[in-house]
Write an enzyme that holds these catalytic residues in place. Structure first.
Site, PDB file in Angstrom:
ATOM      1  N   ASP A   1      -4.413   9.048   3.117  1.00  0.00           N
ATOM      2  CA  ASP A   1      -4.415   7.565   2.755  1.00  0.00           C
ATOM      3  C   ASP A   1      -5.834   7.483   2.061  1.00  0.00           C
ATOM      4  O   ASP A   1      -6.992   7.683   2.470  1.00  0.00           O
ATOM      5  CB  ASP A   1      -4.567   6.690   4.194  1.00  0.00           C
ATOM      6  CG  ASP A   1      -4.599   5.339   3.758  1.00  0.00           C
ATOM      7  OD1 ASP A   1      -4.686   5.011   2.739  1.00  0.00           O
ATOM      8  OD2 ASP A   1      -4.450   4.453   4.753  1.00  0.00           O
TER       9      ASP A   1
ATOM     10  N   HIS B   1       0.724  -1.215  -0.065  1.00  0.00           N
ATOM     11  CA  HIS B   1       0.154   0.019  -0.157  1.00  0.00           C
ATOM     12  C   HIS B   1       0.858   1.328  -0.098  1.00  0.00           C
ATOM     13  O   HIS B   1       1.845   1.267   0.526  1.00  0.00           O
ATOM     14  CB  HIS B   1      -0.842  -0.139   1.195  1.00  0.00           C
ATOM     15  CG  HIS B   1      -1.931   1.108   1.368  1.00  0.00           C
ATOM     16  ND1 HIS B   1      -2.488   1.537   0.054  1.00  0.00           N
ATOM     17  CD2 HIS B   1      -2.509   1.870   2.131  1.00  0.00           C
ATOM     18  CE1 HIS B   1      -3.551   2.525   0.592  1.00  0.00           C
ATOM     19  NE2 HIS B   1      -3.271   2.670   1.566  1.00  0.00           N
TER      20      HIS B   1
ATOM     21  N   CYS C   1      -3.854   3.007  -5.175  1.00  0.00           N
ATOM     22  CA  CYS C   1      -3.524   3.732  -4.205  1.00  0.00           C
ATOM     23  C   CYS C   1      -2.008   4.606  -4.468  1.00  0.00           C
ATOM     24  O   CYS C   1      -2.105   5.750  -4.108  1.00  0.00           O
ATOM     25  CB  CYS C   1      -2.988   2.958  -2.949  1.00  0.00           C
ATOM     26  SG  CYS C   1      -1.917   1.808  -3.295  1.00  0.00           S
TER      27      CYS C   1
END
Lengths: 285, 100
Positions: free
Chosen positions: A189, A172, A240
Site C-alpha cells: 500500500d 484507493h 496510488c
C-alpha cells in the site's frame, strides 16, 4: 603404500590446475547490477516520447489486449494527477499475465530454480485476478460469487504468485498477492495501511478454493501475512493506481525491493501510457 | 465431434440441434439485482449488454460484464464462451482510486 605417497607428493609439486570460475553471489549480483540496473529513469527516451504522443492522439478504442481494451477516456486517466480506473489496471494486469505466459513457453522448466536464480528479474508463473475479484470475494463470498468457476481452466495452486489489485471504497488502489513460492499473503500500500481484511479474506479464499478443487483444507503451515512498511509511498492524493501497477509488475518478476519512488511517478505515468497504448510491456528497469 | 458416424447417437443430434438454440441468461449486479435474458447461442453478447444498459438506464461504458471472471468482449457469444442454459453474467461498475 609408498608408491601412492610418492605419487601424491609428485602431484603436489606439479603446477595447480586453474581454478574453476565460481563467482560468489555478491559478484554475480554486482555484475548484474552494473549491466542491468542503471539509475532508475525519470524520462522516456525520445522514441518512446513519440509513441506517447501517438497514443495520446488516438480517439475511441485506443488499445486491445487479450480480453481487455481501453478507450481515450481511460488513457487520459494516466495523465498527470488523474485517478486511475479499473480499465487501466486490468489492462496492465493482462499485459503482466501475457508476459508471464510467453516466458513460460520459452522456458518450459517452470520450477527449475537453477535458471531462475541467476536472473532475478525473470517473470514468475503468474496469475492475475482482475479488480473485480476482490469485491466479489469481499462482498459476496466464495460460494455466492461462484469464484470456483473463475479457475475452471487452470489450477491456481500450481502458480508461483497470484496478483490481486484491490480497490478500497472507490477511492484507493492497493496491490495484494498470494505468493506460493514464499508462502506469503502480501499487501503493498502506497499509503502504508495494514489491511487486516485483505489477509483474512485471501486466506479464506485459499482455503475455500483448496476445499473445492482438492477436497481438503488448505495447509497454512509456514504461511505469513506480509505487509512491509518500507515500500514506496505516495505523497499526494492521486498516484496510488500507478504505485499499484508498479508493485504488481515488480512482484510478478519476484522482486522484493522496489526502485521507484514518488519522484518517478510523472515518468511512470508516461511509461504506463506507452505500455498500455501499444499493448506491450517495456523492459523492466 | 463433427463426424457423421453415429458413434454417440444419444448426444450428437442434441448438440447439433442446440447449436443456435436460445438459452436463458441471468445478469446479476453486485447488489444482487437480477435481470433475465433469452439469447441465441450465436448472437453477440454485446446486444445483451446494450439491452441491459438500456433497461437499467446506465451508460454501457460505465459497466463491465463478466462471465466466470472473464471480461466479456464485444465479439463474444454464448457459444464462444461455452455458456450453459441458466448461466449467470456478473455486472460490475467502474472502479476508481487515487486517494485524496
Amino acid at each position: 603404500m609408498e608408491r601412492a605417497l610418492a605419487k601424491a607428493k609428485s602431484t603436489m609439486n606439479e603446477p595447480r590446475p586453474p581454478k574453476p570460475f565460481t563467482p560468489n553471489f555478491q559478484k554475480i549480483w554486482d555484475s548484474h547490477a552494473k549491466t542491468k540496473l542503471p539509475p532508475f529513469p525519470t524520462a522516456l527516451p525520445p522514441d518512446k516520447q513519440q509513441q506517447l504522443k501517438a497514443v495520446q492522439k488516438k480517439r475511441g478504442v485506443v488499445s486491445k489486449f487479450a480480453r481487455e481494451q481501453v478507450n481515450e477516456t481511460d488513457i487520459s486517466r494516466l495523465g498527470p494527477k488523474q485517478w486511475l480506473n479499473d480499465e487501466c489496471i486490468n489492462f496492465y494486469g493482462a499485459l503482466i499475465l501475457g508476459r508471464s505466459e510467453a516466458s513460460k513457453e520459452n522456458a518450459p522448466a517452470v520450477n527449475g530454480n537453477a535458471s531462475k536464480s541467476k536472473i532475478p528479474s525473470q517473470p514468475l508463473n503468474c496469475w492475475y485476478f482482475s479488480t473485480f475479484f476482490w469485491p466479489k470475494l469481499f462482498k459476496d463470498g466464495y460460494e455466492a460469487a461462484r469464484l470456483a468457476k473463475w479457475t475452471k481452466k487452470f489450477d491456481i495452486f500450481e502458480k508461483d504468485i497470484v496478483l490481486i489489485p484491490i480497490n478500497h471504497g472507490n477511492t484507493h488502489w492497493t496491490s495484494a498477492a498470494i505468493n506460493f513460492r514464499k508462502k506469503r499473503i502480501e499487501s503493498y500500500d502506497s499509503m502504508a495501511v495494514y489491511h487486516k481484511m485483505v489477509f483474512k479474506h485471501l486466506r479464506g479464499y485459499l482455503d475455500s478454493e483448496h476445499r473445492n478443487k482438492k477436497k481438503k483444507p488448505f495447509d497454512f503451515t509456514g504461511w505469513e501475512d506480509y505487509s512491509p512498511d518500507d515500500v514506496p509511498q505516495q505523497e499526494n492524493g492521486y498516484d496510488c493506481g500507478v504505485f499499484t501497477c508498479c508493485f504488481l509488475e515488480a512482484i510478478s518478476r519476484g522482486e522484493d525491493a522496489f526502485r521507484f519512488t514518488q519522484q518517478h511517478m510523472p515518468y511512470l505515468r508516461q511509461r504506463l501510457t506507452v505500455e498500455i497504448g501499444t499493448a506491450q510491456l517495456l523492459e523492466p528497469q | 465431434m463433427a463426424d457423421e458416424e453415429p458413434q454417440s447417437p444419444g448426444t450428437q443430434p442434441e448438440v447439433k440441434q442446440e447449436d443456435n438454440a436460445p438459452i436463458n441468461i441471468k445478469v446479476v449486479t453486485s447488489s444482487g439485482e437480477e435481470v433475465f435474458f433469452k439469447i441465441k447461442r450465436n448472437t453477440k453478447l454485446s446486444k445483451l449488454q446494450g439491452a441491459y444498459a438500456n433497461k437499467v438506464g446506465k451508460d454501457v461504458q460505465s459497466i463491465r460484464f463478466l462471465y466466470d471472471g472473464d471480461r466479456i468482449t464485444d465479439d463474444d457469444t454464448p457459444n464462444s464462451l461455452a455458456m450453459d442454459d441458466n448461466d449467470t453474467i456478473d455486472v460490475m461498475v467502474e472502479q476508481v482510486g487515487g486517494h485524496s
